[in-house]
Design a protein around this motif. Structure first.
Motif, PDB file in Angstrom:
ATOM      1  N   GLU A 454      -5.999  -1.885  13.535  1.00  0.00           N
ATOM      2  CA  GLU A 454      -5.311  -2.347  12.329  1.00  0.00           C
ATOM      3  C   GLU A 454      -5.304  -3.862  12.187  1.00  0.00           C
ATOM      4  OE1 GLU A 454      -1.877   0.540  10.744  1.00  0.00           O
ATOM      5  OE2 GLU A 454      -1.484  -0.327  12.710  1.00  0.00           O
ATOM      6  N   MET A 455      -4.897  -4.551  13.232  1.00  0.00           N
ATOM      7  CA  MET A 455      -4.747  -5.994  13.132  1.00  0.00           C
ATOM      8  C   MET A 455      -6.095  -6.688  12.961  1.00  0.00           C
ATOM      9  SD  MET A 455      -2.386  -8.295  12.981  1.00  0.00           S
ATOM     10  CE  MET A 455      -0.930  -7.606  13.781  1.00  0.00           C
ATOM     11  N   ASP A 458      -7.114  -6.187   9.475  1.00  0.00           N
ATOM     12  CA  ASP A 458      -6.226  -6.953   8.594  1.00  0.00           C
ATOM     13  C   ASP A 458      -6.643  -8.422   8.529  1.00  0.00           C
ATOM     14  OD1 ASP A 458      -3.829  -6.953   6.931  1.00  0.00           O
ATOM     15  OD2 ASP A 458      -2.992  -8.275   8.467  1.00  0.00           O
ATOM     16  N   HIS A 459      -7.288  -8.913   9.596  1.00  0.00           N
ATOM     17  CA  HIS A 459      -7.789 -10.292   9.603  1.00  0.00           C
ATOM     18  C   HIS A 459      -9.097 -10.431   8.821  1.00  0.00           C
ATOM     19  CE1 HIS A 459      -4.748 -11.373  12.545  1.00  0.00           C
ATOM     20  NE2 HIS A 459      -5.207 -12.618  12.554  1.00  0.00           N
ATOM     21  N   ARG A 532      -0.642  -6.275  17.970  1.00  0.00           N
ATOM     22  CA  ARG A 532      -1.774  -5.758  17.209  1.00  0.00           C
ATOM     23  C   ARG A 532      -1.389  -4.618  16.259  1.00  0.00           C
ATOM     24  NH1 ARG A 532      -5.616  -4.701  21.657  1.00  0.00           N
ATOM     25  NH2 ARG A 532      -4.029  -5.551  23.031  1.00  0.00           N
ATOM     26  N   LYS A 534       0.578  -2.536  13.288  1.00  0.00           N
ATOM     27  CA  LYS A 534       1.214  -2.821  11.992  1.00  0.00           C
ATOM     28  C   LYS A 534       2.036  -1.625  11.520  1.00  0.00           C
ATOM     29  CE  LYS A 534      -0.486  -5.130   8.783  1.00  0.00           C
ATOM     30  NZ  LYS A 534      -1.288  -5.437   7.566  1.00  0.00           N
ATOM     31  N   SER A 535       1.374  -0.475  11.283  1.00  0.00           N
ATOM     32  CA  SER A 535       2.100   0.678  10.741  1.00  0.00           C
ATOM     33  C   SER A 535       2.385   1.742  11.787  1.00  0.00           C
ATOM     34  CB  SER A 535       1.303   1.299   9.589  1.00  0.00           C
ATOM     35  OG  SER A 535       0.036   1.747  10.047  1.00  0.00           O
TER      36      SER A 535
END
Length: 626
Positions: A454-455, A458-459, A532, A534-535
């Protein structure tokens, strides 16, 4: 007439040649046909060098005559023939090669292409014969001579009658034994098959009278009358496809040859027709199949190219011509630099063979690179079938071939296109991106939803999806590509957290993490707050050299020693589950929650649960509000 003894250590040397040098008895026919071809080459060369008229290549022929009643197989040629002295020198001295001497004396001529050099091929006749008779008349001579031998006991030479120049070799076949069937070498169909296999590209016609039954004209049905027709049939095709000019050939010619020669029902993805001169002179015709054979990724599969010496097959699968990572290639190599009579053991140390193999490897690499750059759809089809072998090639032999193979790899990934090469990934990296990120799993669709990714996503960074067992091992062997290090999204350091993103754990959080770590003692190294996630509430990561995916692969190997990654359970501090854990005072219930979260992380990774019954019980208690 008294027998003469062979000039070499006759019995021991002849026994060695018959029983050691040649693996299959059928090779004798190849050797005798090659000698006949040499004899006609010598005559043709002599006619050119001495301006002899009336000698035409199209008049030269090799003839086979099997006779089942007398148990003889006769091979006739109208080549240069031999004098009495030459019979003594060439047949009376084992390992004395008239062909080699002729080639050495005339090696400046481009017309000289003599197959046999070692002078042992003729004696392979004794593998199937108990008596050999050679009748020969040298070109330009009025006299003919007969050489006879039963084997290592010696030979006789006496005057004979022969109307024209050339040589007749008559083999009296051995009686059949319990494990040996010599009758096969009197069968027309079997002889045709052997010529087609080993001597199909001898430049002179190889003929044999064959018989077949056909219905008599005007008869049919139950009243059909059959009659035997005798045909003088040419058994060989003579002109090999690979020696023709490329301009003469079409894609259909290449594809049809492939399907007939290598028994495939599909056209190949690519064909490679190449030739070279210099340190090694050869012609090569290589094919990349459209589909992997059913046994390709098993121990039963044998790699290798057919190896020819001046059009004569000397090995059906020469493994030394192909590296393992290109073992899927099918095809052949024809070189006049290799001796027909060379054995498999000698081939492994032959300098010419190594030069040819090196050039073929580079040619295959070049063609695959061209396909990748210019015909992506076809390359993706190829990689679907054989990409796994390229990955093994990177990992094998301590990464010796990684520079050769790294640019040929394709991966599924998080980007818009279906696949990406490492070069394409790096070219599309954001300016500030330090690493090439990857994630492991069974399917790309599953990997795409991993919490750990995810992280990174996301970047704005892309992730390679590794779905084959060997993938991560191959990347570990590469370590980096174009100075960009590979990093797993499940690794302990993603390398992009800014200083302001780092947070200090509160005293309350530290106490919770200590309790959870204690509850999971023996299952994971530590529990920590994640930077790292998020959800998702939880994920499992690893520290050290062994990753979770590597642990999974290594533990599945037969007789594998226990291998475990240093597991770390990471929690998302922004998720409601974390707040629930902070507020929980019942330590037994907290231990249940810790175990549930750990099992959840295992399931996400595709790792087995240690105790499925305990997992089910804990889940039931949670659902019941206990």
């Amino acid at each position: 007439m008294a027998k003469k003894q062979f000039k070499a250590e006759s019995k021991r040397l002849l026994d060695m040649m018959i029983h050691s040098i040649y693996t299959h008895k059928e090779i004798f026919l190849r050797e005798l046909i090659s000698n006949a071809s040499d004899a006609m080459d010598k005559l043709y060369y002599r006619s050119l060098s001495e301006n002899v008229t009336g000698i035409l290549r199209e008049d030269m022929v090799i003839r086979l005559t099997p006779d089942k009643e007398s148990r003889t197989l006769t091979l006739t040629d109208n080549g240069i023939g031999m004098t009495k002295e030459e019979l003594e020198q060439n047949l009376g001295t084992i390992a004395k090669s008239g062909s080699l001497k002729f080639k050495q004396e005339n090696e400046a001529s481009e017309d000289v292409d003599i197959i046999g050099q070692f002078g042992v091929g003729f004696y392979s006749a004794f593998m199937v014969s108990d008596h050999v008779t050679v009748t020969s008349r040298a070109f330009g001579s009025e006299d003919a001579w007969r050489w006879e031998s039963d084997g290592a006991d010696g030979y006789t030479v006496e005057a004979a009658e022969k109307e024209t120049h050339g040589t007749v070799i008559e083999l009296h076949l051995k009686p059949n034994g319990e494990d040996e069937n010599y009758d096969e070498f009197l069968d027309e169909w079997r002889l045709s098959e052997l010529v087609k296999r080993y001597s199909d590209y001898i430049r002179y016609p190889i003929k044999m009278e064959t018989t077949r039954r056909v219905p008599q004209e005007g008869t049919e049905g139950e009243e059909t009358v059959w009659e035997t027709v005798v045909e003088d049939r040419t058994l060989n095709s003579m002109v090999p496809l690979w020696k023709k000019n490329r301009s003469e050939l079409t894609a259909e010619d290449y594809n049809n040859f492939y399907k007939e020669k290598f028994y495939d029902f599909e056209d190949p993805l690519r064909y490679i027709h190449s030739s070279a001169e210099g340190a090694a002179t050869y012609n090569a015709l290589l094919y990349i199949p459209a589909r992997a054979p059913h046994n390709y990724y098993t121990r039963e599969f044998e790699k290798g190219l057919q190896l020819y010496a001046s059009g004569v097959l000397i090995m059906d699968k020469c493994a030394d011509l192909l590296p393992d990572h290109f073992g899927f290639v099918r095809g052949l190599v024809d070189s006049q630099d290799l001796s027909l009579n060379i054995s498999r053991e000698m081939l492994q140390h032959d300098r010419q063979l190594k030069i040819i193999a090196s050039r073929i490897e580079k040619k295959i690499q070049s063609e695959l690179t061209s396909m990748l750059l210019n015909d992506r759809e076809k390359y993706e089809q190829f990689f679907e079938q054989f990409g796994l072998q390229l990955k093994y090639g990177i990992y094998a032999n301590y990464g010796q071939q990684k520079e050769t193979l790294q640019d040929l790899l394709l991966f599924r990934w998080s980007g818009e296109s279906a696949t990406v090469s490492l070069a394409e990934y790096v070219d599309g990296m954001a300016e500030e991106q330090k690493y090439i990120y990857y994630a492991c799993g069974e399917r790309a669709e599953q990997i795409a939803h991993l919490p750990q990714a995810e992280m990174v996503l996301d970047h704005g960074y892309q992730v390679l999806y590794l779905t084959d067992d060997v993938d991560e091992f191959a990347l570990k062997m590469l370590h980096s590509y174009k100075e960009k290090e590979f990093r797993s999204v499940s690794g302990d350091d993603l390398g992009f957290e800014a200083e302001e993103d780092k947070r200090e754990d509160s005293a309350e959080e530290t106490a919770l993490l200590e309790k959870l770590t204690k509850a999971l003692e023996g299952q994971c190294k530590a529990v920590r707050i994640s930077a790292r996630l998020k959800s998702h509430p939880v994920c499992l990561v690893s520290e050290g050299a062994v990753s979770l995916e590597m642990e999974k692969v290594l533990s599945q190997m037969p007789n594998a020693a226990p291998v475990k990654a240093e597991r770390v359970l990471e929690l998302n501090p922004a998720h409601p589950v974390f707040q629930t854990l902070l507020a929980m005072e019942d330590e037994a219930k907290l231990a249940d929650y810790a175990a549930l979260l750990y099992d959840q992380a295992l399931l996400i990774e595709g790792l087995p649960l240690a105790d499925t019954v305990a997992f089910s019980d804990r889940l039931s208690r949670l659902m019941a509000g206990q």
